[in-house]
Write an enzyme that holds these catalytic residues in place. Structure first.
Site, PDB file in Angstrom:
ATOM      1  N   GLU A  93      41.813  39.272  53.016  1.00  0.00           N
ATOM      2  CA  GLU A  93      41.121  40.566  53.083  1.00  0.00           C
ATOM      3  C   GLU A  93      41.766  41.474  54.127  1.00  0.00           C
ATOM      4  O   GLU A  93      41.827  42.686  53.959  1.00  0.00           O
ATOM      5  CB  GLU A  93      39.620  40.335  53.346  1.00  0.00           C
ATOM      6  CG  GLU A  93      38.930  39.837  52.078  1.00  0.00           C
ATOM      7  CD  GLU A  93      37.778  38.878  52.291  1.00  0.00           C
ATOM      8  OE1 GLU A  93      37.254  38.789  53.413  1.00  0.00           O
ATOM      9  OE2 GLU A  93      37.414  38.187  51.310  1.00  0.00           O
ATOM     10  N   GLU A 151      44.482  29.707  50.934  1.00  0.00           N
ATOM     11  CA  GLU A 151      43.405  30.406  50.243  1.00  0.00           C
ATOM     12  C   GLU A 151      43.981  31.234  49.091  1.00  0.00           C
ATOM     13  O   GLU A 151      44.419  32.378  49.307  1.00  0.00           O
ATOM     14  CB  GLU A 151      42.685  31.345  51.220  1.00  0.00           C
ATOM     15  CG  GLU A 151      42.066  30.631  52.394  1.00  0.00           C
ATOM     16  CD  GLU A 151      40.841  31.371  52.921  1.00  0.00           C
ATOM     17  OE1 GLU A 151      39.787  30.754  52.970  1.00  0.00           O
ATOM     18  OE2 GLU A 151      40.946  32.564  53.227  1.00  0.00           O
ATOM     19  N   GLY A 191      35.807  34.251  46.854  1.00  0.00           N
ATOM     20  CA  GLY A 191      34.592  34.990  46.501  1.00  0.00           C
ATOM     21  C   GLY A 191      34.440  35.230  45.007  1.00  0.00           C
ATOM     22  O   GLY A 191      33.637  36.056  44.595  1.00  0.00           O
TER      23      GLY A 191
HETATM   24  P1  PGA Z   1      34.693  32.180  49.718  1.00  0.00           P
HETATM   25  O1  PGA Z   1      35.616  32.785  50.865  1.00  0.00           O
HETATM   26  O2  PGA Z   1      34.334  30.770  50.150  1.00  0.00           O
HETATM   27  O3  PGA Z   1      33.502  33.069  49.647  1.00  0.00           O
HETATM   28  O4  PGA Z   1      35.504  32.170  48.459  1.00  0.00           O
HETATM   29  C1  PGA Z   1      36.571  32.016  51.521  1.00  0.00           C
HETATM   30  C2  PGA Z   1      37.315  32.840  52.529  1.00  0.00           C
HETATM   31  O5  PGA Z   1      37.535  34.025  52.275  1.00  0.00           O
HETATM   32  O6  PGA Z   1      37.692  32.365  53.626  1.00  0.00           O
END
Ligand code: PGA
Length: 250
Positions: free
Chosen positions: A97, A167, A173
């Site tokens: 992000e 990730e 998400g």
């Molecule tokens: P999430 O996020 O478990 O909601 O997929 C993980 C993260 O962004 O670290």
């Protein structure tokens, strides 16, 4: 032997009261967690509050990011040395992000990484490919670029006290989780990249998986030989789910 780490990334969520409730829920169920280390990463402004709430719990505290500057005229920034003052152990660096919404480049992430290490904090360096990059077969290249940005500037020694989180951007998400095989493949690749430079550092490196990890899918992921814990977003906002994942790491 690598101790599992289950770290909650609360992102831009919470209030004084909801955070108090969440931490007390986690503390109530904590005694069942035997082997994993737990950490929570609240928004900066709540670090002091959470530091007090965690007192004596053994749960580690982390920040979600830090500045690439040490101090000075940088409005809105928070330096690594500042989060250090609130008993933080970890700092998440290079979360997708930050990379995709706020424009953190590999170079900027590497500079932040160096500030974290310099302040004797542990960086949790996030790496991961987008769906397009995976579909184009570029996963490996993208991830090695993200890791090499730090390696090239600061060398393998900078990773001595670091954590890496794989990730996949398409899994964050979205409810779409990487299969245990897909995740293990990348984790193994990351360890091999480090191993080529220093075997001990590679063997001791905790590599977390992040992206829609839930109590229901955690066990299978955490059973993979190169998955040493999780960086948890959504599921870290519910004490029961967060503890459920930690139990899967037991
Ligand atoms: P999430 O996020 O478990 O909601 O997929 C993980 C993260 O962004 O670290």
């Amino acid at each position: 032997m690598r101790q599992s780490l289950v770290a909650g990334n609360w992102k831009l969520n919470g209030s004084l009261s909801s955070i108090s409730e969440l931490v007390s829920g986690i503390r109530e169920q904590l005694s069942s967690v035997k082997n994993a280390e737990l950490a929570v990463c609240p928004p900066y402004i709540y670090l002091s509050h959470v530091q007090t709430l965690l007192d004596g719990s053994g749960i580690s505290l982390g920040a979600q990011d830090c500045s690439d500057q040490e101090n000075g005229a940088y409005t809105g920034e928070v330096a690594a040395a500042m989060v250090k003052e609130f008993a933080c152990k970890y700092v998440i660096i290079g979360h997708s992000e930050r990379r995709h919404i706020y424009g953190d480049t590999n170079e900027k992430v590497a500079t932040k990484f160096a500030h974290v290490v310099k302040n004797r904090l542990t960086p949790i360096l996030c790496v991961g490919e987008t769906l397009q990059e995976r579909e184009d077969g570029h996963t490996e290249v993208v991830i090695s670029k993200q890791i090499n940005a730090v390696l090239d500037l600061f060398g393998i020694e900078a990773f001595k006290n670091a954590v890496i989180a794989y990730e996949p951007v398409w899994a964050i998400g979205t409810g779409k989780v990487a299969s245990p095989t897909q995740a293990q493949e990348v984790h193994e690749e990351i360890r091999l990249t480090l191993d080529a430079q220093n075997k001990d550092i590679a063997a001791n490196m905790r590599i977390l998986y992040g992206g829609s990890m839930k109590p229901e899918n955690a066990k299978e992921l955490l059973q993979q030989p190169d998955i040493d814990g999780g960086l948890i977003g959504g599921a870290a906002l519910k004490a029961e789910d967060f503890i459920g994942i930690a139990l899967a790491a037991n």
